[in-house]
Write a protein that holds these residues in place. Structure first.
Motif, mmCIF file in Angstrom:
data_model
loop_
_atom_site.group_PDB
_atom_site.id
_atom_site.type_symbol
_atom_site.label_atom_id
_atom_site.label_comp_id
_atom_site.label_asym_id
_atom_site.label_seq_id
_atom_site.Cartn_x
_atom_site.Cartn_y
_atom_site.Cartn_z
ATOM 1 N N LEU A 106 58.313 64.311 30.852
ATOM 2 C CA LEU A 106 58.346 65.303 30.001
ATOM 3 C C LEU A 106 59.288 65.280 28.801
ATOM 4 C CD1 LEU A 106 57.798 68.388 29.319
ATOM 5 C CD2 LEU A 106 59.921 68.991 30.434
ATOM 6 N N MET A 107 60.405 64.846 29.138
ATOM 7 C CA MET A 107 61.486 64.248 27.931
ATOM 8 C C MET A 107 61.035 63.261 26.962
ATOM 9 S SD MET A 107 65.301 65.462 29.735
ATOM 10 C CE MET A 107 65.601 67.132 30.181
ATOM 11 N N LEU A 108 60.665 62.332 27.851
ATOM 12 C CA LEU A 108 60.215 61.160 26.879
ATOM 13 C C LEU A 108 58.982 61.499 26.110
ATOM 14 C CD1 LEU A 108 60.451 58.148 29.554
ATOM 15 C CD2 LEU A 108 61.737 58.410 27.608
ATOM 16 N N THR A 109 58.172 62.378 26.590
ATOM 17 C CA THR A 109 56.921 62.775 25.651
ATOM 18 C C THR A 109 57.513 63.638 24.374
ATOM 19 O OG1 THR A 109 55.681 63.218 27.605
ATOM 20 C CG2 THR A 109 54.888 64.452 25.721
ATOM 21 N N TYR A 110 58.607 64.267 24.615
ATOM 22 C CA TYR A 110 58.836 65.178 23.338
ATOM 23 C C TYR A 110 59.781 64.501 22.416
ATOM 24 C CZ TYR A 110 55.375 68.549 24.407
ATOM 25 O OH TYR A 110 54.134 69.103 24.639
ATOM 26 N N CYS A 111 60.833 63.648 22.796
ATOM 27 C CA CYS A 111 61.682 63.027 22.008
ATOM 28 C C CYS A 111 61.553 61.505 21.326
ATOM 29 C CB CYS A 111 63.035 62.806 23.089
ATOM 30 S SG CYS A 111 63.582 64.590 23.642
ATOM 31 N N ALA A 113 63.599 58.601 18.544
ATOM 32 C CA ALA A 113 64.776 58.056 18.214
ATOM 33 C C ALA A 113 65.239 59.267 17.024
ATOM 34 C CB ALA A 113 64.646 56.892 17.488
ATOM 35 N N GLY A 114 66.331 59.465 16.898
ATOM 36 C CA GLY A 114 66.985 60.455 15.944
ATOM 37 C C GLY A 114 67.002 62.110 16.331
ATOM 38 N N ASP A 115 66.177 62.363 17.293
ATOM 39 C CA ASP A 115 65.807 63.517 17.582
ATOM 40 C C ASP A 115 67.196 64.136 18.448
ATOM 41 O OD1 ASP A 115 63.490 63.680 16.578
ATOM 42 O OD2 ASP A 115 62.414 63.656 18.521
ATOM 43 N N VAL A 116 67.188 65.628 18.490
ATOM 44 C CA VAL A 116 68.378 66.243 19.453
ATOM 45 C C VAL A 116 67.603 66.967 20.447
ATOM 46 C CG1 VAL A 116 70.322 67.965 19.199
ATOM 47 C CG2 VAL A 116 69.923 66.284 17.612
ATOM 48 N N LEU A 135 68.374 58.821 27.575
ATOM 49 C CA LEU A 135 67.888 59.215 26.064
ATOM 50 C C LEU A 135 68.767 58.742 25.134
ATOM 51 C CD1 LEU A 135 66.296 62.652 26.775
ATOM 52 C CD2 LEU A 135 64.950 60.374 26.781
ATOM 53 N N ALA A 136 70.024 58.831 25.474
ATOM 54 C CA ALA A 136 70.982 58.233 24.422
ATOM 55 C C ALA A 136 70.502 56.586 23.901
ATOM 56 C CB ALA A 136 72.478 58.224 25.049
ATOM 57 N N LYS A 137 70.099 55.814 24.871
ATOM 58 C CA LYS A 137 69.907 54.415 24.684
ATOM 59 C C LYS A 137 68.672 54.251 23.693
ATOM 60 C CE LYS A 137 69.410 52.925 28.854
ATOM 61 N NZ LYS A 137 68.838 52.068 30.125
ATOM 62 N N PHE A 138 67.852 55.596 23.651
ATOM 63 C CA PHE A 138 66.880 55.504 22.718
ATOM 64 C C PHE A 138 67.238 56.351 21.509
ATOM 65 C CE2 PHE A 138 65.238 54.705 27.082
ATOM 66 C CZ PHE A 138 64.932 53.610 26.735
ATOM 67 N N GLY A 139 68.367 56.635 21.052
ATOM 68 C CA GLY A 139 68.746 57.227 19.849
ATOM 69 C C GLY A 139 68.585 58.627 20.021
ATOM 70 N N ALA A 165 70.536 66.664 14.130
ATOM 71 C CA ALA A 165 69.234 65.998 13.861
ATOM 72 C C ALA A 165 69.063 65.509 12.566
ATOM 73 C CB ALA A 165 68.047 67.054 14.319
ATOM 74 N N ALA A 166 69.001 66.559 11.555
ATOM 75 C CA ALA A 166 69.084 65.922 10.132
ATOM 76 C C ALA A 166 69.806 64.643 9.796
ATOM 77 C CB ALA A 166 69.492 67.023 9.275
ATOM 78 N N ASP A 167 71.126 64.777 10.219
ATOM 79 C CA ASP A 167 72.216 63.676 10.012
ATOM 80 C C ASP A 167 71.716 62.247 10.523
ATOM 81 O OD1 ASP A 167 73.979 65.223 8.882
ATOM 82 O OD2 ASP A 167 75.402 65.070 10.421
ATOM 83 N N GLN A 168 70.754 62.288 11.837
ATOM 84 C CA GLN A 168 70.349 61.107 12.577
ATOM 85 C C GLN A 168 68.876 61.114 12.139
ATOM 86 O OE1 GLN A 168 72.436 62.505 16.750
ATOM 87 N NE2 GLN A 168 70.207 62.585 16.638
ATOM 88 N N GLY A 169 68.375 61.855 11.240
ATOM 89 C CA GLY A 169 66.858 61.510 10.517
ATOM 90 C C GLY A 169 65.876 61.985 11.780
ATOM 91 N N GLY A 170 66.323 62.740 12.647
ATOM 92 C CA GLY A 170 65.303 63.328 13.473
ATOM 93 C C GLY A 170 65.008 64.824 13.350
ATOM 94 N N LYS A 171 64.745 65.339 14.635
ATOM 95 C CA LYS A 171 64.359 66.771 14.438
ATOM 96 C C LYS A 171 64.902 67.486 15.732
ATOM 97 C CE LYS A 171 59.968 65.907 17.029
ATOM 98 N NZ LYS A 171 60.357 64.662 17.520
ATOM 99 N N LEU A 172 64.905 68.631 15.852
ATOM 100 C CA LEU A 172 65.314 69.355 17.144
ATOM 101 C C LEU A 172 64.036 69.014 18.095
ATOM 102 C CD1 LEU A 172 66.772 71.273 19.232
ATOM 103 C CD2 LEU A 172 66.383 73.151 17.878
ATOM 104 N N ALA A 173 64.109 68.607 19.091
ATOM 105 C CA ALA A 173 62.722 68.211 19.829
ATOM 106 C C ALA A 173 62.605 68.996 21.176
ATOM 107 C CB ALA A 173 62.898 66.715 20.217
ATOM 108 N N MET A 174 63.479 69.483 21.456
ATOM 109 C CA MET A 174 63.330 70.325 22.894
ATOM 110 C C MET A 174 64.448 71.200 23.105
ATOM 111 S SD MET A 174 62.449 69.017 26.627
ATOM 112 C CE MET A 174 60.810 69.047 26.610
#
Ligand SMILES: Cc1ncc(COP(=O)(O)O)c(C=O)c1O
Length: 422
Positions: A106-111, A113-116, A135-139, A165-174
């Protein structure tokens, strides 16, 4: 075949568990579904084969159309998924080889790199570890908040997560919840989380709220009715219910479940046919078992409360915090049968208690027909750093108990003699 739609009145889940999704006429009249031990399924013709693969690979919307290959689906698993959906009022469900497989896929589906991820605390230790380490290993980073957080605290954590998330170039994923939390039984206000998410992200968002409902589901809490999008289970616990299998599931609207199915198709991790069959048998008695265990727990806690060797109980039927009681009243229909007992003293007193038990077994896990007891600080939560244990309330004098379906008076007598040994 008992079918909710063909019935003249809506049928209850406990009725539907006897036949929903299975037609004996398709299996030689066998009253119970056979166990389908096959790795692959014969196509009617080449065009049907093409159509199946278009569904599996996402070239055609709607997913698999029929049975293809046993990493994707199978008859026992599909009947199980139909019946699991009923309990939570979900459109679709997926079964997995363990609760942790369900959670990881489930988590791998929605996250990405860069997401929070935002999650409540405490979580089951392996879930917390998967978020913080794997998940930290994948950013992917995370922010957690204590179960019981108010709407203001939730608004704040969502704002901080979006900035991160904005700082990391990602989104709030879940937003990932566990309620009640393991092992403290702290409840999360699902309705407040949902309102805070909607206020921050609007209607058109890609950030599901997922919740691990293992401790109270499927009987005593239906999180999809309170604003969660995806409900997660370790079916190993109450649903399996006999401490003889390991499995997991996710359920929710098709739009949330379809992407998870795509990744499960790729990675595998579906429950095997034999386990799915055992779960179908378990589901026929899940309401009976949980009801009896819940009644037993109420009687045992009534005895334990006020016992001179007990400091306090972490039992949802005896909440002493107004905020937690309010969440309970809005979300839960029963107090469950898993609770914590804080024994006066520390590890030594707890160990004397545990070693003296004769009926209750000393083992981790919960939700089985038999009563189990364990010491989270030195067992399931040993890997949690000490300061975090303190902040989460996982103290050395906490014993976790999961009450089964034995005779309540026999259990009370067992706890009484074990407390005498402390
Ligand atoms: C609340 C909770 N979630 C998830 C899990 C993991 O499930 P499984 O052991 O089926 O992988 C557990 C296991 O104890 C649990 O207690």
């Amino acid at each position: 075949m008992a079918d909710s739609k063909s019935a003249s009145r809506p049928l209850k889940p406990s009725t539907l568990m006897m036949g929903h999704g299975y037609d004996p006429a398709l299996s030689e009249g066998s009253l119970k579904p056979p166990i389908f031990l096959t790795s692959t399924f014969a196509f009617e013709n080449a065009a049907a084969g093409k159509r199946h693969f278009e569904g599996i690979t996402g070239k055609r919307p709607g997913g698999a159309d029929g049975l293809v290959y046993s990493r994707f689906n199978g008859p026992n698993q599909e009947i199980l998924e139909d019946r699991l959906s009923i309990w939570d009022g979900a459109e679709d469900a997926l079964c997995f080889s363990s609760g942790m497989t369900a959670i990881c896929v489930l988590m791998l589906t929605y996250c990405a790199a860069g997401d929070v991820i935002i999650h409540s605390g405490p979580l089951y230790a392996a879930t917390e570890g998967f978020v913080a380490k794997t998940l930290a290993k994948f950013g992917v980073s995370y922010i957690d908040f204590p179960a019981g957080a108010s709407r203001e605290e939730l608004d704040d954590v969502i704002a901080r997560a979006r900035a991160q998330a904005a700082d990391q170039g990602g989104k709030l994923a879940m937003i990932y919840l566990e309620s009640p939390g393991n092992p403290t039984n702290a409840l999360v206000d699902i309705e407040a989380v949902s309102a805070a998410r909607d206020a921050a992200l609007g209607a058109d968002h890609a950030c599901p709220i997922a919740i691990d409902n293992t401790f109270l589901g499927p009987l005593w809490q239906r999180p999809l009715d309170h604003g969660a999008d995806i409900v997660v289970y370790s079916l190993t616990k109450y649903v399996g219910g006999h401490s003889d299998l390991v499995a997991g599931s996710v359920a929710g609207a098709k739009k949330w479940i379809d992407p998870v199915r795509m990744l499960r198709n790729t990675m595998g991790g579906i429950a095997d046919p034999n386990t799915a069959w055992m779960l179908l048998r378990s589901l026929e008695t899940v309401e009976l078992r949980m009801s009896r265990a819940g009644e037993n727990a109420a009687k045992v806690c009534a005895f334990l409360k006020g016992h001179p060797k007990i400091e306090r109980l972490g039992y949802l039927g005896m909440i002493d915090d107004a905020r937690q009681q309010d969440i309970y009243d809005r979300h839960c229909t029963g107090a469950g049968s898993t609770f914590s007992v804080f024994i006066k003293g520390g590890e030594a007193e707890c160990f004397r208690f545990l070693d003296a038990l004769r009926i209750a077994k000393l083992a981790v896990s919960l939700g089985g027909t038999e009563t189990l007891a364990s010491h989270p600080a030195s067992m399931t939560h040993l890997s949690v750093p000490d300061p975090r244990k303190v902040s989460l309330g996982i103290s050395d004098n906490l014993v976790r108990i999961s009450i089964g379906i034995e005779d309540a008076d026999d259990l009370i007598a067992d706890f009484e003699q074990a407390l005498d040994a402390v």
